[in-house]
Design an enzyme around this catalytic site. Structure first.
Site, PDB file in Angstrom:
ATOM      1  N   MET A   1       0.865  -1.107   0.050  1.00  9.05           N
ATOM      2  CA  MET A   1      -0.031  -0.113  -0.003  1.00  9.05           C
ATOM      3  C   MET A   1       1.068   1.143  -0.127  1.00  9.05           C
ATOM      4  SD  MET A   1      -2.403  -1.331   3.157  1.00  9.05           S
ATOM      5  CE  MET A   1      -3.462   0.187   3.103  1.00  9.05           C
TER       6      MET A   1
ATOM      7  N   ILE B   1       1.127  -4.943   8.164  1.00  7.40           N
ATOM      8  CA  ILE B   1       2.594  -4.522   8.482  1.00  7.40           C
ATOM      9  C   ILE B   1       2.707  -3.212   8.231  1.00  7.40           C
ATOM     10  CG2 ILE B   1       5.024  -5.153   7.771  1.00  7.40           C
ATOM     11  CD1 ILE B   1       4.027  -7.736   6.702  1.00  7.40           C
TER      12      ILE B   1
ATOM     13  N   GLY C   1       1.741   4.575   4.130  1.00  7.82           N
ATOM     14  CA  GLY C   1       2.300   3.367   3.440  1.00  7.82           C
ATOM     15  C   GLY C   1       2.440   2.061   4.250  1.00  7.82           C
ATOM     16  N   SER C   2       2.282   0.758   3.550  1.00  3.63           N
ATOM     17  CA  SER C   2       2.336  -0.236   4.422  1.00  3.63           C
ATOM     18  C   SER C   2       2.094  -1.509   3.616  1.00  3.63           C
ATOM     19  CB  SER C   2       1.263  -0.103   5.648  1.00  3.63           C
ATOM     20  OG  SER C   2       0.105   0.216   5.083  1.00  3.63           O
ATOM     21  N   ARG C   3       1.816  -2.647   4.273  1.00  2.32           N
ATOM     22  CA  ARG C   3       1.772  -3.986   3.687  1.00  2.32           C
ATOM     23  C   ARG C   3       0.591  -4.661   4.122  1.00  2.32           C
ATOM     24  NH1 ARG C   3       6.610  -7.773   3.068  1.00  2.32           N
ATOM     25  NH2 ARG C   3       5.454  -9.322   3.729  1.00  2.32           N
TER      26      ARG C   3
END
Length: 215
Positions: free
Chosen positions: A98, A154, A184-186
């Site tokens: 993301m 995450i 932002g991330s995952r």
């Protein structure tokens, strides 16, 4: 079962729960600087970046309504498929990256009961980096018609706060909002053994809309 929504509902955009600590100070600063800019050149100069930052925060924390798609497993996150990796136990991990421009609200990939929500401390390297495996995370487990489904939020270099919306024991519908990762991330989803991924690396996903599994 998929939700039925009117076109008016689908077109509505609200702000994500958990955005207040970031959003309120920036909007307040922008409002004050704009109000005082008429009387002071310094405030006028400050109003431009303050207003831009507030507008950026409103965009980052948007939470649009979605018409939830049909499918056994749907994407929990807006983003791009970063990797599809077979796991030792037969499952397949689908990792979705993301960016700061994506919607940050995550949704339940299946209907079921939340059996576990575990926060695991860790680092904050960029989510696209392999070392992000050791980042701050929240591990979810859902009891579903496909059995136990694991999902992991995450944190990245900027996203240093994960906000779960629902506790252990909650029954959720497929596509229901379950948490927020700031910036932002995952998000990783583990498809159960025997379930093949329908997406490809590099493919864009939409939370609640993109189907992850293949018939």
């Amino acid at each position: 079962m998929p939700h039925s929504q009117s076109s008016a509902q689908r077109g509505r955009v609200r702000l994500a729960r958990g955005a207040s600590p970031w959003l309120l100070p920036t909007v307040a600063t922008a409002a004050v600087s704009l109000a005082r800019s008429r009387r002071s050149g310094r405030w006028a100069a400050a109003a431009v970046p303050a207003t831009a930052l507030a507008a950026g925060m409103l965009w980052f924390f948007r939470d649009p309504e979605r018409e939830i798609a049909q499918g056994r497993v749907i994407s929990p996150a807006d983003g791009v498929v970063q990797s599809i990796m077979p796991w030792k136990d037969g499952r397949t991990r689908v990792a979705i990256f993301m960016s700061p421009l994506n919607v940050h609200v995550n949704r339940a990939p299946l209907a079921g009961t939340v059996t576990s929500v575990e926060h695991i401390p860790g680092g904050f390297v960029p989510a696209f980096n392999k070392e992000s495996e050791n980042n701050e995370r929240v591990v979810w487990h859902f009891d579903t018609e496909l059995g136990d489904i694991e999902m992991v939020q995450i944190a990245g270099a900027v996203a240093r706060r994960i906000v779960p919306y629902v506790p252990q024991g909650t029954k959720v519908e497929q596509g229901e909002r379950i948490g927020l990762i700031r910036f932002g991330s995952r998000v990783d989803v583990y498809l159960p053994a025997g379930v093949e991924a329908a997406v490809e690396v590099g493919q864009a996903t939409t939370a609640g809309v993109t189907r992850l599994d293949r018939d």
